[in-house]
Scaffold this motif. Structure first.
Motif, PDB file in Angstrom:
ATOM      1  N   GLY A  93      -1.230  -5.566   5.217  1.00  0.00           N
ATOM      2  CA  GLY A  93      -1.240  -5.003   3.872  1.00  0.00           C
ATOM      3  C   GLY A  93       0.056  -4.414   3.372  1.00  0.00           C
ATOM      4  N   TYR A 105       0.296   5.720   1.928  1.00  0.00           N
ATOM      5  CA  TYR A 105       0.102   4.441   2.608  1.00  0.00           C
ATOM      6  C   TYR A 105       1.209   4.263   3.642  1.00  0.00           C
ATOM      7  CZ  TYR A 105      -1.744  -0.316   2.977  1.00  0.00           C
ATOM      8  OH  TYR A 105      -2.367  -1.450   3.419  1.00  0.00           O
ATOM      9  N   SER A 108      -0.120   0.261   9.395  1.00  0.00           N
ATOM     10  CA  SER A 108      -1.312   0.594  10.174  1.00  0.00           C
ATOM     11  C   SER A 108      -0.959   1.061  11.587  1.00  0.00           C
ATOM     12  CB  SER A 108      -2.229  -0.621  10.260  1.00  0.00           C
ATOM     13  OG  SER A 108      -3.283  -0.409  11.179  1.00  0.00           O
ATOM     14  N   ALA A 448      -8.047  -6.495   1.799  1.00  0.00           N
ATOM     15  CA  ALA A 448      -8.489  -5.892   0.538  1.00  0.00           C
ATOM     16  C   ALA A 448      -7.875  -4.517   0.314  1.00  0.00           C
ATOM     17  CB  ALA A 448     -10.016  -5.795   0.516  1.00  0.00           C
ATOM     18  N   ASP A 449      -7.564  -3.808   1.400  1.00  0.00           N
ATOM     19  CA  ASP A 449      -7.004  -2.466   1.269  1.00  0.00           C
ATOM     20  C   ASP A 449      -5.475  -2.471   1.353  1.00  0.00           C
ATOM     21  OD1 ASP A 449      -6.759  -3.144   3.926  1.00  0.00           O
ATOM     22  OD2 ASP A 449      -7.490  -1.224   4.702  1.00  0.00           O
ATOM     23  N   PRO A 452      -1.127  -0.890  -2.963  1.00  0.00           N
ATOM     24  CA  PRO A 452      -1.244  -1.207  -4.396  1.00  0.00           C
ATOM     25  C   PRO A 452       0.107  -1.565  -5.004  1.00  0.00           C
ATOM     26  CG  PRO A 452      -2.283   0.908  -3.842  1.00  0.00           C
ATOM     27  CD  PRO A 452      -1.454   0.504  -2.663  1.00  0.00           C
TER      28      PRO A 452
END
Length: 472
Positions: A93, A105, A108, A448-449, A452
Motif C-alpha cells: 500500500g 500511515y 507495514s 484496499a487500505d 490515500p
C-alpha cells in the motif's frame, strides 16, 4: 605403534588447527553503505554534465561499476520503501503517494526492512542519517522500530535546509529525541554519517550505514559559498540546485574518506543512486531522457547510479542491464551467509545482481519492471511496464477498474529509442494488449487500505511540537 599413534595425534591436531585458523581468517560479510540522493537529475552529475561539480560522485562511479539502467519509483517514499524491503511497495500500500506530514500511515510492520534482515545475518550497528519518509505518525514506523540502531535526521521530506522546519516545527531527531541542530542540513547529515562510520568500523561485526540525503530536493537553498561556485549561471533556481548538489557531493567525499581512513575500504560495498529523476523546474535536468519526477518516462524513473566493492566488483565498468531499487536488498543479503527468507523477509520482487556485478555472467534472467503512482487520485494515475525491448506507459483512471477510452497509451521500443521519441502503440496493438494485461494484474496488487492520495487530510493539519511522536 607409539610412533604411529603420535603421528595420528599430530596429524589430526594439525588439521583441527588449520580449520580453526581458516575459520578465523574467513572474511566477514562486507559493511554496507547506501548513499541516496533526493530528486537528482540524470543530467545533474559531472560525469553526465561537466557544468555540475561532483568530483566525489564521479570518482565513486569511476572506481566502481556504473549502473547505466538503474530504475526506481517515480517519487520518494515508494522508492525508499522498495529499497528497504526488496519488494514492490504497491504490495503493502505504499506506492500511490509519498507520505506527507499529515498522513497517519507507514510501511507495514509486517514487512522486514533491510537493517532487521542484516541483523539476522550477523550485522551489528545499523545507522540511518537523513530523510526517513517511511512513516512518522506512530512510533512503530520510526527507524529504531524498524531495525536501525541509530538515527539522525528528519521524518518528513521538504524540510528547510537551515531551520530544519516542516509545517512550522523543527523536524530533526537523534534516535527518537527531538533536537535543534545548527548549520546546513546536508552537512549535518554528513557529520552524523562520518561519526557513525568511525565508531562502527571498530566493531567486529559488519555494519549498515544508510544515508538518505534530502538534497537536492526543494526548497532550493544553499550556503553562499556553494552558490559562488556557480555565479556564471543566471537562472537562480538552477544555480541553487547545482550548488545543493555540490554540497551533497562534498559530504559523499567525506563519507568515502572516512571509510578509507578507517581501513575498511576493501570490505565495504558502497551504493549511490537517486530516489527518482530530477524535477521539471530545472531546464534540461534529465536530458537527454524524456520526462521528470512524477512521470513514468525515463527521466522520472531511470536514475544515475553506481556501486563499488573493491576487488569483488569490476572497476571502471559500465553495465547496461536493467536493474532496480528492489534489487539492492537481495544483492546485499547474497553477500552474507543468510538468505532473505531465513531473515524473515516476505517473497522478494528484487533479484541478486552479484552474478553480473562480479562478471560471472553478462546478463540477468529476463523479467519485467513496473512503475506506478496515483498521488492525485484514481482518476489520474500513471502506470508503466518495461518488458524486454518494450515500455508501455498508461495514464488515466485506475487500471484496477474498467479499461476505457479515457486512457492515454504510449508504447516505446527502448532498445532502439531510449529517449522515448517515437510512439508505437498503433503499429503494435498486440504488444499493447499483452503488456496491458500485465499492468492490470500489477495494479490489482494494491490493497484496499493503501495510502490515500496526497492532499487527503491536509486541510487544518497542525504539526506536533518539535515533531515529537508519542503515539505507539
Amino acid at each position: 605403534m607409539k610412533l604411529s599413534l603420535c603421528y595420528s595425534i599430530f596429524f589430526f591436531g594439525w588439521c583441527f588447527l588449520s580449520k580453526s585458523e581458516a575459520a578465523d581468517a574467513a572474511p566477514k560479510p562486507p559493511n554496507v553503505v547506501i548513499l541516496l540522493a533526493d530528486d537528482l537529475g540524470w543530467n545533474a552529475v559531472g560525469y553526465h554534465n561537466a557544468e555540475v561539480k561532483t568530483p566525489n560522485i564521479d570518482r565513486l562511479c569511476k572506481d566502481g561499476v556504473e549502473l547505466d539502467q538503474f530504475y526506481t519509483s517515480p517519487m520518494c517514499s515508494p522508492t525508499r520503501a522498495g529499497l528497504m524491503t526488496g519488494r514492490y511497495p504497491i504490495r503493502f500500500g505504499c506506492a500511490r503517494s509519498v507520505i506527507p506530514p499529515w498522513r497517519d500511515y507507514g510501511v507495514s510492520v509486517d514487512e522486514v526492512m533491510m537493517p532487521a534482515a542484516l541483523a539476522a545475518a550477523g550485522y551489528g550497528q545499523c545507522g540511518a542519517f537523513g530523510k526517513w519518509h517511511l512513516g512518522h505518525a506512530e512510533q512503530k514506523w520510526l527507524p529504531l522500530a524498524r531495525g536501525f540502531t541509530e538515527f539522525t535526521g528528519c521524518y518528513n521530506g521538504a524540510i528547510d535546509y537551515f531551520t530544519f522546519e516542516r509545517e512550522g516545527e523543527v523536524d530533526w531527531h537523534h534516535n527518537e529525541e527531538s533536537i535543534r541542530p545548527e548549520g546546513y542540513s546536508t552537512t549535518v547529515i554528513g557529520d552524523a554519517a562520518v561519526n557513525f562510520i568511525g565508531k562502527a568500523a571498530t566493531d567486529e561485526k559488519p555494519f549498515l550505514c544508510y544515508v538518505p540525503f534530502n538534497a537536492p530536493h526543494s526548497p532550493f537553498e544553499a550556503p553562499e559559498s556553494y552558490l559562488e561556485k556557480y555565479s556564471q549561471i543566471k537562472d537562480v533556481k538552477k544555480r541553487t540546485y547545482y550548488a545543493m548538489i555540490t554540497a551533497m557531493d562534498d559530504q559523499v567525499g567525506r563519507i568515502l574518506d572516512s571509510i578509507k581512513q578507517a581501513g575498511i575500504e576493501k570490505n565495504t560495498v558502497v551504493w549511490f543512486f537517486s530516489d527518482n529523476g530530477g524535477v521539471h523546474d530545472i531546464k534540461k535536468n534529465n536530458a537527454p531522457l524524456r520526462g521528470n519526477k512524477l512521470t513514468n518516462f525515463e527521466g522520472g524513473v531511470r536514475t544515475v547510479a553506481c556501486v563499488r566493492y573493491p576487488g569483488v566488483y569490476a572497476s571502471g565498468k559500465k553495465i547496461e542491464q536493467p536493474m532496480a531499487f528492489i534489487d539492492v536488498l537481495p544483492t546485499v543479503m547474497a553477500l552474507t551467509d543468510h538468505t532473505p527468507e531465513s531473515a524473515g523477509c516476505k517473497p522478494l520482487d528484487g533479484v541478486d545482481l552479484n552474478p553480473v556485478l562480479t562478471g560471472k555472467t553478462a546478463e540477468l534472467p529476463a523479467r519485467d519492471l513496473y512503475f506506478y503512482h496515483g498521488q492525485t487520485g484514481e482518476d489520474s494515475e500513471t502506470i508503466a511496464i518495461h518488458s524486454g525491448p518494450w515500455k508501455l506507459i498508461v495514464n488515466g483512471p485506475s487500471l484496477a477498474g474498467d479499461i476505457s477510452g479515457k486512457h492515454q497509451i504510449r508504447l516505446f521500443k527502448l532498445a532502439k529509442d531510449p529517449n522515448e521519441k517515437q510512439e508505437l502503440s498503433e503499429e503494435n496493438p498486440e504488444v499493447v494488449e499483452r503488456l496491458m494485461k500485465k499492468l492490470v494484474t500489477f495494479r490489482k496488487l494494491q490493497p484496499a487500505d493503501a495510502i490515500p492520495p496526497y492532499d487527503v487530510g491536509k486541510k487544518g493539519f497542525v504539526a506536533p511540537k518539535d515533531w515529537k511522536i508519542t503515539k505507539k
